[in-house]
Design a protein around this motif. Structure first.
Motif, PDB file in Angstrom:
ATOM      1  N   GLU A 193      95.906  65.667  42.768  1.00  0.00           N
ATOM      2  CA  GLU A 193      97.182  66.064  42.176  1.00  0.00           C
ATOM      3  C   GLU A 193      98.088  66.739  43.204  1.00  0.00           C
ATOM      4  O   GLU A 193      99.308  66.546  43.203  1.00  0.00           O
ATOM      5  CB  GLU A 193      96.959  67.043  41.006  1.00  0.00           C
ATOM      6  CG  GLU A 193      96.176  66.480  39.829  1.00  0.00           C
ATOM      7  CD  GLU A 193      94.659  66.689  39.936  1.00  0.00           C
ATOM      8  OE1 GLU A 193      94.127  66.613  41.075  1.00  0.00           O
ATOM      9  OE2 GLU A 193      94.011  66.907  38.899  1.00  0.00           O
ATOM     10  N   GLU A 194      97.491  67.552  44.094  1.00  0.00           N
ATOM     11  CA  GLU A 194      98.306  68.270  45.083  1.00  0.00           C
ATOM     12  C   GLU A 194      98.912  67.312  46.097  1.00  0.00           C
ATOM     13  O   GLU A 194     100.037  67.506  46.563  1.00  0.00           O
ATOM     14  CB  GLU A 194      97.459  69.307  45.824  1.00  0.00           C
ATOM     15  CG  GLU A 194      97.137  70.513  44.973  1.00  0.00           C
ATOM     16  CD  GLU A 194      96.504  71.626  45.793  1.00  0.00           C
ATOM     17  OE1 GLU A 194      96.958  71.867  46.934  1.00  0.00           O
ATOM     18  OE2 GLU A 194      95.543  72.242  45.293  1.00  0.00           O
ATOM     19  N   ILE A 195      98.157  66.276  46.443  1.00  0.00           N
ATOM     20  CA  ILE A 195      98.662  65.303  47.414  1.00  0.00           C
ATOM     21  C   ILE A 195      99.742  64.445  46.757  1.00  0.00           C
ATOM     22  O   ILE A 195     100.809  64.209  47.336  1.00  0.00           O
ATOM     23  CB  ILE A 195      97.515  64.405  47.926  1.00  0.00           C
ATOM     24  CG1 ILE A 195      96.433  65.282  48.567  1.00  0.00           C
ATOM     25  CG2 ILE A 195      98.031  63.372  48.914  1.00  0.00           C
ATOM     26  CD1 ILE A 195      95.164  64.527  48.915  1.00  0.00           C
ATOM     27  N   GLU A 196      99.473  64.009  45.522  1.00  0.00           N
ATOM     28  CA  GLU A 196     100.417  63.116  44.847  1.00  0.00           C
ATOM     29  C   GLU A 196     101.744  63.796  44.557  1.00  0.00           C
ATOM     30  O   GLU A 196     102.776  63.135  44.472  1.00  0.00           O
ATOM     31  CB  GLU A 196      99.775  62.551  43.570  1.00  0.00           C
ATOM     32  CG  GLU A 196      98.651  61.567  43.917  1.00  0.00           C
ATOM     33  CD  GLU A 196      98.042  60.870  42.711  1.00  0.00           C
ATOM     34  OE1 GLU A 196      98.034  61.466  41.605  1.00  0.00           O
ATOM     35  OE2 GLU A 196      97.561  59.730  42.881  1.00  0.00           O
ATOM     36  N   ALA A 197     101.730  65.138  44.442  1.00  0.00           N
ATOM     37  CA  ALA A 197     102.988  65.853  44.247  1.00  0.00           C
ATOM     38  C   ALA A 197     103.908  65.619  45.446  1.00  0.00           C
ATOM     39  O   ALA A 197     105.133  65.676  45.335  1.00  0.00           O
ATOM     40  CB  ALA A 197     102.721  67.350  44.059  1.00  0.00           C
ATOM     41  N   LEU A 198     103.320  65.332  46.599  1.00  0.00           N
ATOM     42  CA  LEU A 198     104.103  65.092  47.816  1.00  0.00           C
ATOM     43  C   LEU A 198     104.333  63.605  48.061  1.00  0.00           C
ATOM     44  O   LEU A 198     105.409  63.202  48.497  1.00  0.00           O
ATOM     45  CB  LEU A 198     103.352  65.700  49.009  1.00  0.00           C
ATOM     46  CG  LEU A 198     104.127  65.922  50.287  1.00  0.00           C
ATOM     47  CD1 LEU A 198     105.036  67.125  50.138  1.00  0.00           C
ATOM     48  CD2 LEU A 198     103.166  66.154  51.449  1.00  0.00           C
TER      49      LEU A 198
END
Ligand code: TXA
Ligand code: MG
Length: 318
Positions: free
Chosen positions: A200-205
């Protein structure tokens, strides 16, 4: 037995010297302990494969001190630079096109034109990379296919004399290996291995990550089905233990009757569960039970990496 070094300035200097001499040194990272060697030396890299019993077809991650050092080894496009700026140092590995003049040993890339790079956040790892002044190839410091080490004593027990020294940094604060993202080819970023940095943290970027096409040759050769395996069979999504089974529990409601029980997190916290996962699997493996039953674990946050490791631990052994 190998020497376990307390984390002093003198041991750091010695560990850095051993690496420069081409020896194997295990060291803590925030994810798991790595089995490090000079990534520019064919002999040192071969020694890693020998010590782990790792197939030559499975490439290694190269650890560097910062993104500038990474950019000297691989081509970092705009996406790679953004991910690096946001998440390095940290539990993220980027697979990138390797520069022809990188100086890296060909042996570590298993014939691929890409290289996997990571800047670890652990203070000791960072200090060691700085003092060694080398890119350091480091897979997890376990025999190939077995449970990854999250404490120095796990490495000493598993690899013994094959490693010149183990730098002791205490238990690893994340507890599962880095998330591996492939940016080596045009097209969407691929999630090769869920890990210590939640998707989720990567996909936010980046927007949604793609998964490698199962029909294609494995993009991450290390992602073979059976891995992270204890000696005992593993049974997933158990609601209660069968007679003789040990129980790897999760959350506040734990069924009674197991041969031995460990709770990954009584409060249901995926970060705490990731920190405990490999140590508890080892403990239950030695409990004298007939099998390890694992309670269901939700897939959000670090739960995705935990479930991935448990599925591989439960997979038929090759
Ligand atoms: O957290 C971690 O990543 C730990 C610590 C020590 O840094 N290291 C680690 O390394 O887990 P290892 O070797 O156990 O796992 C490396 C994974 C394997 O699945 C391997 O196949 C994949 O990264 N990999 C390495 N180089 C690759 C490449 N060029 N292309 C695709 N996958 C690659
Ligand atoms: Mg590994």
């Amino acid at each position: 037995m190998t020497r376990v070094l307390a984390p002093t300035a003198a041991s750091l200097a010695e560990a850095a010297r051993l690496l420069r001499e081409g020896r194997l040194v295990a060291f803590p990272t925030e994810t798991v302990y790595g089995l490090g060697a000079d990534a520019t030396s064919d002999e040192a890299v071969s020694a890693i494969y020998r010590a782990k019993g790792r197939p030559a077809s499975n490439p290694l991650i190269v650890h560097v001190a910062d993104a500038d050092a990474a950019a000297r080894l691989a081509v970092m496009d705009e996406r790679a630079q953004r991910l690096a700026a946001r998440f390095w140092p940290g539990p993220l590995t980027l697979v990138l096109p390797r520069r022809p003049d990188s100086g890296l040993s060909a042996a570590l890339s298993a014939g691929l034109s890409s290289v996997a790079l990571r800047v670890p956040a652990h203070k000791l790892a960072h200090a060691l990379l700085g003092q060694a002044g080398l890119p350091v190839a480091a897979p997890s410091a376990n025999p190939s296919g077995r449970i990854s080490p999250t404490e120095a004593r796990h490495v000493a027990a598993d690899l013994g004399d094959a490693v010149a020294a183990v730098l002791d940094g205490g238990p690893c604060p994340v507890g599962v290996e880095s998330t591996v993202i492939d940016l080596s080819r045009p097209g969407p970023a691929l999630l090769l291995r869920p890990g210590g940095l939640p998707r989720e943290e990567i996909e936010a970027l980046t927007g949604p990550l793609a998964l490698p096409d199962a029909a294609e040759a494995p993009r991450s050769p290390g992602q073979l089905a059976s891995h992270y395996a204890p000696r005992l069979p593993v049974r997933l999504d158990a609601t209660e233990p069968l007679p003789g089974e040990a129980l790897l529990a999760f959350g506040p409601d734990v069924p009674a009757g197991a041969h031995a029980t460990r709770n990954l997190s009584e409060t249901g916290d995926p970060c705490e569960a990731a920190r405990n996962l490999f140590r508890m699997l080892r403990e239950l493996d030695e409990s004298g039970a007939t099998a390890i039953a694992v309670m269901p674990i939700p897939a959000h946050g670090l739960g995705e990496a935990i479930r991935d490791r448990l599925h591989r631990a439960a997979a038929p052994r090759g």
